[in-house]
Design a protein around this motif. Structure first.
Motif, PDB file in Angstrom:
ATOM      1  N   ILE A 251       0.832  -1.207   0.000  1.00 34.43           N
ATOM      2  CA  ILE A 251       0.000   0.000   0.000  1.00 34.43           C
ATOM      3  C   ILE A 251       0.865   1.254   0.000  1.00 34.43           C
ATOM      4  CG2 ILE A 251      -1.649   1.325   1.385  1.00 34.43           C
ATOM      5  CD1 ILE A 251      -2.799  -1.355   2.337  1.00 34.43           C
ATOM      6  N   ALA A 252       1.915   1.269   0.822  1.00 37.78           N
ATOM      7  CA  ALA A 252       2.804   2.428   0.878  1.00 37.78           C
ATOM      8  C   ALA A 252       3.504   2.644  -0.455  1.00 37.78           C
ATOM      9  CB  ALA A 252       3.831   2.243   1.990  1.00 37.78           C
ATOM     10  N   GLY A 253       3.899   1.551  -1.124  1.00 36.38           N
ATOM     11  CA  GLY A 253       4.537   1.683  -2.433  1.00 36.38           C
ATOM     12  C   GLY A 253       3.610   2.293  -3.462  1.00 36.38           C
ATOM     13  N   LEU A 254       2.336   1.891  -3.435  1.00 34.30           N
ATOM     14  CA  LEU A 254       1.372   2.471  -4.368  1.00 34.30           C
ATOM     15  C   LEU A 254       1.174   3.957  -4.098  1.00 34.30           C
ATOM     16  CD1 LEU A 254      -1.413  -0.286  -4.496  1.00 34.30           C
ATOM     17  CD2 LEU A 254       0.374   0.167  -6.176  1.00 34.30           C
ATOM     18  N   MET A 255       1.238   4.350  -2.824  1.00 30.09           N
ATOM     19  CA  MET A 255       1.015   5.747  -2.469  1.00 30.09           C
ATOM     20  C   MET A 255       2.123   6.658  -3.002  1.00 30.09           C
ATOM     21  SD  MET A 255      -0.356   5.193   1.434  1.00 30.09           S
ATOM     22  CE  MET A 255      -0.485   6.937   1.798  1.00 30.09           C
ATOM     23  N   VAL A 256       3.346   6.141  -3.093  1.00 36.55           N
ATOM     24  CA  VAL A 256       4.459   6.981  -3.554  1.00 36.55           C
ATOM     25  C   VAL A 256       4.879   6.642  -4.982  1.00 36.55           C
ATOM     26  CG1 VAL A 256       5.315   7.324  -1.221  1.00 36.55           C
ATOM     27  CG2 VAL A 256       6.189   5.410  -2.567  1.00 36.55           C
ATOM     28  N   GLY A 257       4.188   5.690  -5.619  1.00 35.56           N
ATOM     29  CA  GLY A 257       4.462   5.374  -7.005  1.00 35.56           C
ATOM     30  C   GLY A 257       5.733   4.575  -7.234  1.00 35.56           C
ATOM     31  N   ARG A 258       6.129   3.742  -6.274  1.00 35.44           N
ATOM     32  CA  ARG A 258       7.318   2.904  -6.411  1.00 35.44           C
ATOM     33  C   ARG A 258       6.954   1.436  -6.274  1.00 35.44           C
ATOM     34  NH1 ARG A 258      12.502   4.312  -5.891  1.00 35.44           N
ATOM     35  NH2 ARG A 258      12.894   2.357  -4.789  1.00 35.44           N
ATOM     36  N   THR A 259       7.779   0.594  -6.887  1.00 36.03           N
ATOM     37  CA  THR A 259       7.598  -0.845  -6.699  1.00 36.03           C
ATOM     38  C   THR A 259       7.840  -1.180  -5.234  1.00 36.03           C
ATOM     39  OG1 THR A 259       8.357  -1.306  -8.943  1.00 36.03           O
ATOM     40  CG2 THR A 259       8.375  -3.146  -7.368  1.00 36.03           C
TER      41      THR A 259
ATOM     42  N   GLU B 237       8.993  -2.732  -1.824  1.00 37.33           N
ATOM     43  CA  GLU B 237      10.130  -3.575  -1.439  1.00 37.33           C
ATOM     44  C   GLU B 237      10.089  -3.781   0.069  1.00 37.33           C
ATOM     45  OE1 GLU B 237      13.651  -1.541  -2.582  1.00 37.33           O
ATOM     46  OE2 GLU B 237      13.055  -1.298  -4.681  1.00 37.33           O
ATOM     47  N   TYR B 238      10.508  -4.976   0.474  1.00 38.64           N
ATOM     48  CA  TYR B 238      10.661  -5.248   1.897  1.00 38.64           C
ATOM     49  C   TYR B 238      11.943  -6.028   2.115  1.00 38.64           C
ATOM     50  CZ  TYR B 238       9.695  -6.666   6.708  1.00 38.64           C
ATOM     51  OH  TYR B 238       9.772  -6.861   8.070  1.00 38.64           O
ATOM     52  N   LEU B 239      12.835  -5.457   2.882  1.00 36.22           N
ATOM     53  CA  LEU B 239      14.150  -6.048   3.151  1.00 36.22           C
ATOM     54  C   LEU B 239      14.890  -6.360   1.850  1.00 36.22           C
ATOM     55  CD1 LEU B 239      13.229  -8.461   6.081  1.00 36.22           C
ATOM     56  CD2 LEU B 239      14.008  -6.093   6.200  1.00 36.22           C
ATOM     57  N   GLY B 240      14.728  -5.470   0.886  1.00 32.63           N
ATOM     58  CA  GLY B 240      15.427  -5.606  -0.383  1.00 32.63           C
ATOM     59  C   GLY B 240      14.734  -6.500  -1.388  1.00 32.63           C
ATOM     60  N   LYS B 241      13.627  -7.119  -1.029  1.00 30.09           N
ATOM     61  CA  LYS B 241      12.895  -7.996  -1.947  1.00 30.09           C
ATOM     62  C   LYS B 241      11.687  -7.270  -2.519  1.00 30.09           C
ATOM     63  CE  LYS B 241      15.526 -11.611  -1.182  1.00 30.09           C
ATOM     64  NZ  LYS B 241      14.995 -12.885  -0.681  1.00 30.09           N
ATOM     65  N   LYS B 242      11.531  -7.315  -3.842  1.00 29.97           N
ATOM     66  CA  LYS B 242      10.384  -6.690  -4.483  1.00 29.97           C
ATOM     67  C   LYS B 242       9.111  -7.477  -4.151  1.00 29.97           C
ATOM     68  CE  LYS B 242      12.751  -4.530  -8.417  1.00 29.97           C
ATOM     69  NZ  LYS B 242      12.409  -3.158  -7.992  1.00 29.97           N
ATOM     70  N   ILE B 243       8.096  -6.757  -3.753  1.00 31.33           N
ATOM     71  CA  ILE B 243       6.799  -7.357  -3.457  1.00 31.33           C
ATOM     72  C   ILE B 243       5.937  -7.211  -4.698  1.00 31.33           C
ATOM     73  CG2 ILE B 243       4.808  -7.354  -1.924  1.00 31.33           C
ATOM     74  CD1 ILE B 243       7.484  -8.112  -0.598  1.00 31.33           C
ATOM     75  N   GLN B 244       5.612  -8.346  -5.305  1.00 28.62           N
ATOM     76  CA  GLN B 244       4.893  -8.322  -6.583  1.00 28.62           C
ATOM     77  C   GLN B 244       3.551  -9.031  -6.470  1.00 28.62           C
ATOM     78  OE1 GLN B 244       8.469  -9.919  -8.572  1.00 28.62           O
ATOM     79  NE2 GLN B 244       8.478  -8.063  -9.849  1.00 28.62           N
ATOM     80  N   ALA B 245       2.918  -9.268  -7.617  1.00 24.48           N
ATOM     81  CA  ALA B 245       1.538  -9.754  -7.631  1.00 24.48           C
ATOM     82  C   ALA B 245       1.362 -11.063  -6.868  1.00 24.48           C
ATOM     83  CB  ALA B 245       1.077  -9.917  -9.076  1.00 24.48           C
ATOM     84  N   PHE B 246       2.302 -12.006  -7.041  1.00 18.90           N
ATOM     85  CA  PHE B 246       2.141 -13.313  -6.401  1.00 18.90           C
ATOM     86  C   PHE B 246       2.111 -13.186  -4.881  1.00 18.90           C
ATOM     87  CE2 PHE B 246       3.879 -17.210  -4.534  1.00 18.90           C
ATOM     88  CZ  PHE B 246       3.005 -18.151  -5.063  1.00 18.90           C
TER      89      PHE B 246
ATOM     90  N   THR C 292      13.941   4.111  -1.111  1.00 16.60           N
ATOM     91  CA  THR C 292      13.547   2.910  -0.368  1.00 16.60           C
ATOM     92  C   THR C 292      12.766   3.292   0.876  1.00 16.60           C
ATOM     93  OG1 THR C 292      15.483   1.680  -1.155  1.00 16.60           O
ATOM     94  CG2 THR C 292      14.359   0.842   0.804  1.00 16.60           C
ATOM     95  N   LEU C 293      11.652   2.620   1.095  1.00 15.09           N
ATOM     96  CA  LEU C 293      10.812   2.900   2.245  1.00 15.09           C
ATOM     97  C   LEU C 293      11.406   2.261   3.497  1.00 15.09           C
ATOM     98  CD1 LEU C 293       8.068   3.896   3.494  1.00 15.09           C
ATOM     99  CD2 LEU C 293       7.172   1.624   2.933  1.00 15.09           C
ATOM    100  N   PRO C 294      11.798   3.045   4.499  1.00 14.40           N
ATOM    101  CA  PRO C 294      12.284   2.445   5.753  1.00 14.40           C
ATOM    102  C   PRO C 294      11.140   1.728   6.466  1.00 14.40           C
ATOM    103  CG  PRO C 294      12.850   4.785   5.599  1.00 14.40           C
ATOM    104  CD  PRO C 294      11.834   4.513   4.541  1.00 14.40           C
ATOM    105  N   THR C 295      11.385   0.497   6.890  1.00 14.98           N
ATOM    106  CA  THR C 295      10.325  -0.280   7.535  1.00 14.98           C
ATOM    107  C   THR C 295      10.577  -0.498   9.022  1.00 14.98           C
ATOM    108  OG1 THR C 295      11.476  -2.284   6.784  1.00 14.98           O
ATOM    109  CG2 THR C 295       9.665  -1.476   5.420  1.00 14.98           C
ATOM    110  N   HIS C 296      11.383   0.375   9.600  1.00 16.80           N
ATOM    111  CA  HIS C 296      11.647   0.278  11.030  1.00 16.80           C
ATOM    112  C   HIS C 296      11.336   1.579  11.765  1.00 16.80           C
ATOM    113  CE1 HIS C 296      15.341   1.923   9.225  1.00 16.80           C
ATOM    114  NE2 HIS C 296      15.417   2.630  10.344  1.00 16.80           N
ATOM    115  N   THR C 297      10.774   2.555  11.076  1.00 20.44           N
ATOM    116  CA  THR C 297      10.545   3.879  11.649  1.00 20.44           C
ATOM    117  C   THR C 297       9.180   3.957  12.339  1.00 20.44           C
ATOM    118  OG1 THR C 297       9.544   4.683   9.610  1.00 20.44           O
ATOM    119  CG2 THR C 297      11.946   4.916   9.832  1.00 20.44           C
TER     120      THR C 297
END
Length: 571
Positions: A404-412, A414-423, A530-535
Motif C-alpha cells: 500500500i505504501a509503495g502504491l502511495m508513492v508510485g514505487r515498486t 520492497e521489503y528487506l530488499g525484496k520486491k513485493i509483486q503480484a504473487f 527505499t521505504l524504511p520499515t523500522h521507523t
C-alpha cells in the motif's frame, strides 16, 4: 465514560510488560541461534532422531516440498490422535474408566490440537483418560507449536536468502524447536508451577468430605506438565473444564503471573529471533512495537470496562451514582484470588496470542470488556499471536502495508530488499481474508439454522455474540470460548472443526508460498527512494492497516453483538 486504573493496577501491568520483554529478548536471540547453527550441543541426540526416522537433515526443501511435509505430518498426527480418542477405554492409564469419545467429538478435538487451536467441547476431567491427556493432547501441544515455529523460520529464510531454491528443512526445524526450546522451557515452567501447588499425579480421583458431611469427588491428574506446554506453546487446552480458573491448574497469584507470562513469551521472543536472523534487529523491534502498541491500549480498555461494571448495579452512594459505576467493578465470573486486573490481562493476552486458555469466564464480562478479546482474535492472531504463527501472520500484514505504501508513492514495493509483486500480494490476501470468510459464514449458518440455534443458551445480542465468538475463535486458531454455548453437538463439532482446519492451513500454506517466492529473488540495493520499515511512521501505518482490516471486516457483526448489547445495558 472512563474508569481510571488504580496505582496497584498500573503496577501489575507495568511489571508484566517489563518481565515479558526482559525474558523475550534473550530467548529470541537463543532461538535464532537454534534455527541457524549448523551444529548444536545436543547434536548426538538430534542425529539419533534423524537416523531413527530416516531423515536427511542436510536436504534443503523448496516451499512445495516443505508445505507437503507439513500437511502430511499434521494429517498423521490427526489420525493417530483421532484413533486414540475413539478407543481410549482400551488403552490403559484410565483409572476412572472414561468411555470412548463419539466420532464427531473425536474429530473436533483432534483437529483442534493438531492446529494449535485447542478448542474444547468437553470437560476434560469427565471425558478424557490420562493416556489421552498425556500421549494424545500433550504431545500435540508440543508438535503443533513446533510446526508454527518451523514455518516462521522458513518465511524468515525466504526474506534473508537470495536466488535460493530452498527455505530450510522442516524436520530439522521441528526437532530443534521441540528439543532446544519447548522441552526445556516446559520443564522449567512445570517445576515452578508444581512448587506453587499445581498438581501432578497418576493416581485416581480422590473422594473428599464437605463440611455438610456430603462426599465430593476431586479430579486429579498429571496437570503441571500439561499446564506448562499449554501456556508456552500457545495451546490453551485445559486439563479441567474450568481451565486456568481451576485451583489445581492455577492456585496462586504467582502461578497466575507465571502462566500469563508464558502465554506471550515465545510470540514476543520470535520478534527478536526475526531481527537476528535477517541481520537487522530494528526490524524485529518495529514488529514488536506494533504488536505492543495495539495490545496495551486494548488491555487498558478491557480493564477499565470491567472496573466500571454494570451501571444498573451501581451502589446507592453519591459517588457511585454520579459516575455510574458498579461498586467494586464487575467481578462476575472472576476468581477473587486474581481480581479484575489480572482477569482482564489474561483475557487480552490469551486472545492476542492464539492461546485460548482462560482464568475467568468471558461470557460474564461487560459487553465492551468482552468485545476486546473478540476483536483481538478478529485481527487474525497477529498481536503477538501463536508460537511462530503470530510472527508470520504479522509479516503478512507487513507485506500488505509495504504494498500500500509503495502504491502511495508510485514505487515498486520492497521489503528487506525484496520486491513485493503480484504473487506475494495474492498469497497475502488469501492468508488474511480466508479466516475472515469462515468466521462470518460459520456464524451466519449457526444463527440461521435450527442446528446452530439449538446450542445458543441466550437470546438476542448475547446469543449472537456467543456464536460469533465461537467461530472467531475456531477460524483464527485461538480456542477460547465465550461460554453459554452448547458446542458438543454434531453440528458445532463438525463446523468448528472445519473452520479450525481452514483457519490454520489457509494461512500457513500461503505463507510458505511467499517464502519460496521471496527466497528465489535477488535483493535490491537500498536507495534514496527505499521505504524504511523500522521507523515510527511505518509502525503507525502498519497498525492502521491491521485496524482497518479487522474493524471494517467485522464492524457489522460486532454491531449486532457486543455493541448493541452495550447500548441496551446503558439504556
Amino acid at each position: 465514560m472512563s474508569y481510571a486504573l488504580t496505582g496497584n493496577g498500573w503496577l501489575q501491568l507495568a511489571l508484566y510488560l517489563v518481565a515479558l520483554v526482559a525474558l523475550a529478548w534473550p530467548l529470541g536471540l537463543y532461538m535464532a541461534k537454534i534455527l541457524t547453527a549448523e551444529r548444536l550441543f545436543l547434536a548426538p541426540v538430534e542425529n539419533a532422531i534423524y537416523g531413527a526416522l530416516g531423515i536427511k537433515p542436510n536436504e534443503d526443501m523448496g516451499w512445495k516440498a516443505y508445505a507437503t511435509t507439513v500437511i502430511v505430518f499434521s494429517f498423521g498426527g490427526f489420525l493417530l490422535l483421532y484413533l486414540l480418542l475413539l478407543f481410549q477405554s482400551h488403552l490403559g492409564l484410565n483409572p476412572q474408566g472414561m468411555a470412548d469419545l463419539s466420532p464427531d467429538l473425536a474429530f473436533n478435538t483432534s483437529v483442534s490440537f493438531i492446529t494449535n487451536t485447542n478448542w474444547q467441547s468437553y470437560a476434560g476431567e469427565s471425558t478424557l483418560s490420562y493416556a489421552s491427556q498425556m500421549i494424545g493432547l500433550t504431545v500435540q501441544n508440543f508438535l503443533s507449536a513446533a510446526v508454527g515455529i518451523a514455518v516462521m523460520a522458513a518465511l524468515i529464510r525466504g526474506l534473508s536468502r537470495q536466488s535460493a531454491k530452498g527455505i530450510g528443512n522442516f524436520w530439522v526445524d521441528l526437532v530443534r524447536s521441540t528439543l532446544y526450546v519447548l522441552l526445556p522451557l516446559s520443564l522449567i515452567w512445570a517445576v515452578l508451577l508444581g512448587a506453587q501447588g499445581v498438581i501432578q499425579t497418576l493416581n485416581g480421583y480422590v473422594t473428599g468430605h464437605t463440611l455438610e458431611g456430603a462426599n465430593q469427588t476431586l479430579a486429579m491428574g498429571p496437570v503441571a506438565s500439561q499446564e506448562a506446554i499449554k501456556m508456552l506453546g500457545t495451546n490453551g487446552g485445559g486439563f479441567f473444564n474450568a481451565n486456568s480458573a481451576h485451583p489445581f491448574e492455577n492456585p496462586t497469584p504467582f502461578s497466575n503471573f507465571l502462566e500469563v507470562l508464558a502465554i506471550l513469551l515465545i510470540p514476543a521472543a520470535c520478534c527478536f529471533t526475526f531481527g537476528r536472523m535477517i541481520g537487522d534487529r530494528r526490524q524485529g523491534v518495529a514488529v514488536l512495537a506494533a504488536m505492543t502498541l495495539v495490545f496495551v491500549p486494548l488491555t487498558l480498555f478491557c480493564v477499565s470496562a470491567e472496573q466500571g461494571g454494570n451501571p444498573h448495579f451501581a451502589a446507592l452512594g453519591v459517588d457511585q451514582l454520579a459516575s455510574g459505576t458498579q461498586a467494586g467493578g464487575n467481578m462476575e465470573g472472576k476468581e477473587t484470588r486474581f481480581g479484575i486486573v489480572n482477569s482482564a490481562l489474561w483475557a487480552t493476552a490469551t486472545t492476542a496470542a492464539s492461546n485460548g486458555s482462560v482464568n475467568a469466564m468471558h461470557d460474564s464480562f461487560t459487553p465492551l470488556g468482552g468485545a476486546v478479546p473478540m476483536l483481538l482474535m478478529k485481527f487474525g492472531e497477529v498481536i503477538y499471536g501463536g508460537a511462530g504463527s503470530g510472527l508470520y501472520g504479522m509479516l503478512v500484514f507487513v507485506i500488505i502495508t509495504v504494498f500500500i505504501a509503495g502504491l502511495m508513492v508510485g514505487r515498486t514495493p520492497e521489503y528487506l530488499g525484496k520486491k513485493i509483486q503480484a504473487f506475494e500480494i495474492k498469497m497475502a490476501s488469501i492468508a488474511i481474508l480466508a479466516p475472515c470468510a469462515f468466521v462470518l459464514i460459520g456464524t451466519a449458518v449457526a444463527v440461521l439454522t435450527p442446528w446452530g440455534q439449538a446450542g445458543l443458551y441466550n437470546p438476542g445480542a448475547q446469543g449472537f455474540s456467543e456464536a460469533l465468538y465461537a467461530f472467531t475463535s475456531a477460524a483464527n486458531n485461538n480456542g477460547s470460548a465465550f461460554a453459554g454455548l452448547s458446542a458438543n453437538t454434531p453440528f458445532y463439532n463438525t463446523a468448528l472443526g472445519i473452520c479450525m482446519l481452514f483457519g490454520r492451513f489457509f494461512v500457513l500454506l500461503p505463507v510458505l508460498a511467499i517464502a519460496g517466492s521471496l527466497a528465489a529473488k535477488k535483493a535490491v540495493p537500498a536507495s534514496a527512494g527505499t521505504l524504511p520499515t523500522h521507523t515510527p511512521l511505518f509502525i503507525a501505518v502498519l497498525i492502521g492497516v491491521i485496524l482497518l482490516v479487522g474493524v471494517l471486516t467485522y464492524l457489522p457483526a460486532l454491531a449486532l453483538g457486543p455493541i448493541v448489547e452495550h447500548l441496551l445495558m446503558r439504556s
